[in-house]
Design an enzyme around this catalytic site. Sequence first.
Site, mmCIF file in Angstrom:
data_model
loop_
_atom_site.group_PDB
_atom_site.id
_atom_site.type_symbol
_atom_site.label_atom_id
_atom_site.label_comp_id
_atom_site.label_asym_id
_atom_site.label_seq_id
_atom_site.Cartn_x
_atom_site.Cartn_y
_atom_site.Cartn_z
ATOM 1 N N GLY A 62 -13.764 -3.254 -0.642
ATOM 2 C CA GLY A 62 -15.132 -2.737 -0.514
ATOM 3 C C GLY A 62 -15.452 -1.624 -1.498
ATOM 4 N N LYS B 170 -21.353 -15.927 -0.330
ATOM 5 C CA LYS B 170 -22.784 -15.622 -0.190
ATOM 6 C C LYS B 170 -23.392 -14.869 -1.355
ATOM 7 C CE LYS B 170 -23.000 -15.116 4.810
ATOM 8 N NZ LYS B 170 -23.099 -14.049 5.802
ATOM 9 N N ARG C 17 0.829 -1.223 0.000
ATOM 10 C CA ARG C 17 0.000 0.000 0.000
ATOM 11 C C ARG C 17 0.856 1.264 0.000
ATOM 12 N NH1 ARG C 17 -5.037 -1.766 3.872
ATOM 13 N NH2 ARG C 17 -6.117 -2.874 2.243
ATOM 14 N N GLY D 248 -9.515 -8.909 -2.595
ATOM 15 C CA GLY D 248 -9.864 -10.020 -1.699
ATOM 16 C C GLY D 248 -9.262 -11.364 -2.068
HETATM 17 P P1 AMP Z 1 -16.171 -13.749 -0.421
HETATM 18 O O1 AMP Z 1 -15.469 -13.015 0.685
HETATM 19 O O2 AMP Z 1 -17.632 -13.549 -0.475
HETATM 20 O O3 AMP Z 1 -15.485 -13.550 -1.754
HETATM 21 O O4 AMP Z 1 -16.037 -15.278 -0.057
HETATM 22 C C1 AMP Z 1 -14.828 -15.929 0.035
HETATM 23 C C2 AMP Z 1 -15.019 -17.185 0.817
HETATM 24 O O5 AMP Z 1 -15.989 -18.003 0.169
HETATM 25 C C3 AMP Z 1 -13.765 -18.021 0.910
HETATM 26 O O6 AMP Z 1 -13.335 -18.043 2.237
HETATM 27 C C4 AMP Z 1 -14.205 -19.398 0.457
HETATM 28 O O7 AMP Z 1 -13.738 -20.438 1.268
HETATM 29 C C5 AMP Z 1 -15.725 -19.323 0.531
HETATM 30 N N1 AMP Z 1 -16.388 -20.265 -0.381
HETATM 31 C C6 AMP Z 1 -16.203 -20.367 -1.699
HETATM 32 N N2 AMP Z 1 -16.934 -21.374 -2.199
HETATM 33 C C7 AMP Z 1 -17.607 -21.930 -1.164
HETATM 34 C C8 AMP Z 1 -18.524 -23.011 -1.037
HETATM 35 N N3 AMP Z 1 -18.884 -23.729 -2.102
HETATM 36 N N4 AMP Z 1 -19.011 -23.282 0.186
HETATM 37 C C9 AMP Z 1 -18.637 -22.549 1.258
HETATM 38 N N5 AMP Z 1 -17.777 -21.512 1.212
HETATM 39 C C10 AMP Z 1 -17.259 -21.199 0.013
#
Ligand code: AMP
Length: 397
Positions: A378, A199, A36, A355
């Site tokens: 974000g 999610k 950064r 991320g």
């Molecule tokens: P995000 O921060 O929304 O991009 O989510 C990232 C997280 O989603 C990571 O820690 C992954 O382990 C989790 N993830 C990805 N695919 C799955 C899945 N099929 N079931 C549960 N967690 C998941």
Amino acid sequence: MTNIIDFNFFQKKALIRVDFNVPLDKTSGLVADDKRIRAALPTIQHVLKGGGSVILMSHFGRPKNGPDESFSLKKIIPCLTNLVGCKVHFAYDCIGEEATFLSNKLQPGEVLLLENVRFYKEETMGDMAFAEKLSFLGDCFVNDAFGTAHRAHASTTQIATFFPQAKMMGFLMRGEIETAEKVMKNGQKPITAIIGGAKVSDKILIVDNLLSSVNDIIIGGGMAYTFYKALGGEIGNSLCENERIEACLLILEKAKKLGVNIHLPSDSIIADEFSANSQTKNCQSDNIPSAWMGLDIGEKARDAFQNIIAKSKTILWNGPMGVFEMEPFSEGTKSIATAVAMATKNGAFSLIGGGDSAAAVKKLGMESQVSYISTGGGALLEYFEGKELPGIKALEN
Ligand code: AMP
């Protein structure tokens, strides 16, 4: 908005809002990752070369009750000094007598770092009087903190009011915005968005907003299973947000109307428990046995997604395809990273949206094989949701 290239910094004190919220090594207390700080160097050097001086403002961590040693920006001085290549003066308070004294004394070619702006609750409250006090220290305002552009804080947003003729984006901020616009506004078609992660609720607004500008949307990760459930599939114990089923159906309907192809993973790597030591097998994503859960995209899905990516000219990727932190479920994310790198080599433009997808690209040593890795997190997600970023808006005249 003033263009930083056109602005004359000669004998001017530039107040630059940077994002120096860097991780520290637990044992040595030194900066563990200077990315950064490096990212802000082009803007800092530009001002210094133009005959100006630099006053750096940043937040650092989340101090709760005023000044707190453990959140002092003092800790980054050795690293910053080393990177900018000159002495860095430090004000133990970001406003007040000492900061004013040091600012008045500052000579062209010199750098002054102010203490953590979040030692004042007025910072996150977006307090105008606090912003004005900060503004007294400089002659112009440069915002180079893309990571906080979605926050209407005093040092990112309100402060711009006090520089109607001298407020501008730094090079990092401009790079981030231009890159994001390359996808949303003037990307070469076909444009593919790859959206993964845990999610649906976190990403649904992005998917919805992207429908107006992209040709294909690949949906992977945990969020794919709520879509399959919405379509009447059996998803076993996979992640599912029942309250988002309706939203998934609306997205699919809207995509159809707009002629956007939504691609779900036809098969999955399923597991009998959420563990790296679980039993695993390949299975149709809409026919997962009741005690099992989908933790990665399957082989057929990988091939299908790779083909779509290979035909794309512009690619946005945010979110992993599976639980990539566990080796047995990392193949899907790796295959996407490889496909994006390959497409980039063949002339596509690829933006990796912060991320976990950025972490995956780095872990695979493919950082130099994609076009751009956003520092935004974000802020970038809110941009792709179609929201106005207050830190950018404030720079407009
Ligand atoms: P995000 O921060 O929304 O991009 O989510 C990232 C997280 O989603 C990571 O820690 C992954 O382990 C989790 N993830 C990805 N695919 C799955 C899945 N099929 N079931 C549960 N967690 C998941």
